[in-house]
Scaffold this active site. Structure first.
Site, PDB file in Angstrom:
ATOM      1  CG  ASP A   1       3.916  13.827   3.210  1.00  0.00           C
ATOM      2  OD1 ASP A   1       5.155  13.805   3.052  1.00  0.00           O
ATOM      3  OD2 ASP A   1       3.168  12.930   2.774  1.00  0.00           O
TER       4      ASP A   1
ATOM      5  CG  ASP B   1       2.999  13.518  -4.504  1.00  0.00           C
ATOM      6  OD1 ASP B   1       2.364  13.900  -5.508  1.00  0.00           O
ATOM      7  OD2 ASP B   1       2.647  12.545  -3.823  1.00  0.00           O
TER       8      ASP B   1
END
Lengths: 385, 385
Positions: free
Chosen positions: B268, B93
């Protein structure tokens, strides 16, 4: 119906020996190190990794298991082997040592020990008969007599009183055990503190009572290593040659090697897992404190030639990072590293004894610990954290 | 030199799709669940178990890694794949989400976000260019743009401001990324809160900028499941068919199945490991809270037919005991159970989509969760602890 327990001596080299302990759940090759499964779990390590390390036998703590989840519950669930899914040999202690070290309130009488549970405060009585009853419910392959272990240093009179009480408890344990678990193994425990004469007296008296194996208890309780080794060296010859000898609660890699040299066959200790959780790795090159800052950029593994993946395939930098970051995986990986190292140390000892070169193995192993010590680990033999 | 990133759609069934994401470190079959390796570790679980569960890709948290051990250190040690010994695909991320949720002090400007490290209090600036730079140093296969994620509920004006800022940051990220990492993948992130028109506007603008894949961010931040699913259902069709679609930070097994039904490909979430550590097991029969007292004497495994040893080979009584006793192995085993379950759920979805029977799979899966709920788990879809 369990197969009968037996011990076969397979080689000797000086006082050091190799042997095979046969139990209903398999064979244990000695010298053997037993990882400690305190509460039916080797702390932080999956059973499969414990087995992969080479462990052939575990130790279970009667004190913890009788309090939670209780021996009765474990028995109803098929015994400790089934409960924890460890189908290999299990030795259980009697609970006595933990009563002394963990219970906030305890009272020892001829009858037994009464203590307050550290979990729920309940008052519980542990007699020699109850200690056997609990271990039979757990289904352990090797049960231990209840004994009283005194902390050192202590007065000779106090040591003698505890040793003699332990002998009377040994007889009561044997009577209770023989009636309930024929063919399984009960070990007697030599007491006598740091007094050689009392140790010899205890060993001979236990031999006379007759047990499947003999432990030396009450050591590694604060005395210097040389005191411990002296007691071991003098006590082992007083024990029957044809029975396994178990040194309880010991120890560092150096303790183990030296005790093997003095004729001991079995060991247990929380050190591999406890020290692993605190960042100390035992390796062929001595202990490595992975939390030290100089590991932060070190791409080398702990030991590139280890058969243990955790020692071989992760960098010191990564292991260091896991500890710095509080990631539980760090403690798990170092516990695995240490469990493998302890098993490798024993496997090496067995091979060396079989080949008649144990003295050489002992020297070379210890030299290597010191030759390349971790720069920030002051004492290469340091193990306690 | 990295192989070029690509995505190939292999089947569709209604809005649901299967595909293959190809990266320099291997292929990821979608729909795919990515376990979260926050600090370069899937909490409490060995990488080998993560891989054995079927995970083909991990998520790494840029925020955590840039603070400790730092992207520069990881780069010097060979990148995140080498550092953590995960040679398979990794998505990182951008760090933006954690800055918003973890940093005690932060300030957002056009330039980027300035925040105080929760570790040592240092003031740190994260710009779109820096977020890309860090992810390139980490060596991730899929990098994410920096975005601003607003908590819901929020005013429309605030949602729109953050969405438009995120679009400008998307362009800056793309420029920085193209110059530095040709052939690797950067995903844009759709923002727009719970406002459908803003979501569509964001999706179209990102498509125009052009990315290797598209994420829907800013969901699972407190809104009801039906709001999330409505946004997903309306946003997915505004994204290009031939690019992977990633729903960030989601979710429960039911969230995943429903998002797959609405055309999402990647997910996720920390739920499998976080809930596992807290005693909640996800199974084919719905969630099971292993800490409930009625498991104490239950010899049954969580799921006798699971391909996961932890679900199949340990009794509920034993798992219950591990949690009651505070043994870390309990959290590890339930985390493994959950990682396997999430992967099985995705594998089942892929097979069903390929066979054109996804609607049936979705219905049967959800029916089974409810048919045999754990008696003491009030809401069979409950997942947050």
């Amino acid at each position: 119906m369990s197969e009968p327990f037996s011990f076969r001596l397979t080689a000797t080299d000086g006082a050091a020996r190799t042997g095979e302990v046969t139990t209903a759940h398999g064979v244990v090759h000695t010298p053997a190190f037993m990882p400690v499964g305190t509460q039916a779990s080797i702390k932080g390590v999956h059973h499969d990794d414990v087995r992969a390390s080479g462990a052939e036998i575990l130790l279970g703590n009667t004190y913890h298991l009788m309090l939670r989840p209780s021996a009765e519950r474990i028995a109803a669930l098929g015994g400790l082997h089934t409960f924890m899914r460890w189908p290999y040999p299990i030795l259980t202690d009697s609970g006595g040592f933990q009563v002394m070290s963990l219970s906030p309130l305890r009272k020892i009488t001829e009858q037994g020990v009464t203590f307050r549970s550290h979990i729920d405060g309940a008052m519980i009585e542990l007699t020699p008969e109850r200690a056997i009853d609990v271990q039979i419910m757990l289904g352990s392959d090797i049960a231990m007599q209840l004994d009283e272990c005194v902390r050192l240093p202590a007065e000779r009179g106090e040591i003698e009183r505890a040793m003699k009480l332990s002998l009377r408890w040994a007889e009561r344990c044997k009577r209770a055990f023989e009636a309930a678990a024929p063919g399984r193994a009960l070990f007697g425990i030599v007491q006598g503190g740091d007094d050689l004469a009392l140790r010899i007296e205890s060993a001979r008296a236990l031999d006379e009572i007759g047990f499947s194996g003999f432990a030396i208890g009450g050591l590694a309780v604060g005395e210097p290593q040389e005191v411990m080794l002296k007691i071991v060296a003098e006590t082992a010859p007083a024990l029957p040659v044809e029975r396994p000898r178990y040194l309880m609660g010991v120890g560092t890699p150096a303790d183990l090697i030296e005790a093997v040299a003095r004729g001991m066959d079995m060991f247990d200790c929380v050190m591999p897992t406890r020290n692993g959780r605190h960042g100390l790795a035992f390796t062929r090159f001595g202990p490595i404190n992975i939390k030290n800052a100089h590991h932060a950029d070190d791409p080398r593994p702990l030991d590139a030639e280890s058969r243990c993946s955790a020692a071989r395939d992760f960098s010191r930098a990564y292991l260091h990072h896991l500890f710095r970051s509080g990631e539980a995986l760090g403690g798990t990986l170092l516990s695995i590293v240490n469990l493998f190292y302890y098993q490798d140390l024993m496997a090496g000892a067995r091979a060396a004894i079989g080949a008649g070169r144990f003295a050489d193995y002992r020297d070379k192993t210890k030299e290597q610990w010191i030759a390349r010590p971790d720069p920030n680990t002051r004492d290469p033999n340091a193990a306690e954290i």
